[in-house]
Design a protein around this motif. Structure first.
Motif, PDB file in Angstrom:
ATOM      1  N   TYR A 241       2.560   7.041   1.349  1.00 47.87           N
ATOM      2  CA  TYR A 241       1.649   8.388   2.043  1.00 47.87           C
ATOM      3  C   TYR A 241       0.563   8.487   1.457  1.00 47.87           C
ATOM      4  N   GLU A 242      -0.269   9.287   2.186  1.00 46.11           N
ATOM      5  CA  GLU A 242      -1.663   9.702   1.598  1.00 46.11           C
ATOM      6  C   GLU A 242      -1.777  10.092   0.253  1.00 46.11           C
ATOM      7  N   ASN A 243      -0.979  11.100  -0.147  1.00 43.46           N
ATOM      8  CA  ASN A 243      -0.750  11.700  -1.592  1.00 43.46           C
ATOM      9  C   ASN A 243      -0.068  10.577  -2.357  1.00 43.46           C
ATOM     10  N   LYS A 244      -0.944   9.672  -3.023  1.00 40.76           N
ATOM     11  CA  LYS A 244      -0.356   8.426  -3.864  1.00 40.76           C
ATOM     12  C   LYS A 244       0.587   8.720  -4.824  1.00 40.76           C
TER      13      LYS A 244
ATOM     14  N   LYS B 108       0.946  -1.344  -0.110  1.00 45.31           N
ATOM     15  CA  LYS B 108      -0.026   0.032   0.040  1.00 45.31           C
ATOM     16  C   LYS B 108       0.842   1.171   0.032  1.00 45.31           C
TER      17      LYS B 108
END
Length: 69
Positions: free
Chosen positions: A11-14, A8
């Motif tokens: 970071y939240e920002n892919k 996965k």
């Protein structure tokens, strides 16, 4: 052979490269961080020294297939 490979985004920002991954090998769970450069940081249960090269190669192949495909 490694099984149950999962990854996965780190970071939240892919759009920012970096991934957490985990898998099982010889009935033991391993996990780490795969960096954009291909460097692997083991976070849980570092493999035996003689198995690191083989596992690293398999992880690179899986990441290339799943992330960069």
């Amino acid at each position: 052979m490694l099984t149950h490979f999962q990854f996965k985004p780190l970071y939240e920002n892919k759009n920012i490269p970096g991934w957490n991954f985990s898998f099982y090998y010889k009935k033991q769970r391993f996990s780490g961080v795969y960096h954009q450069t291909g460097k692997i940081e083991w976070t849980a249960n570092t493999p035996e020294q003689d198995e690191i090269e083989t596992l690293t190669s398999q992880i690179h192949e899986l990441m290339l297939f799943h992330v960069y495909e």
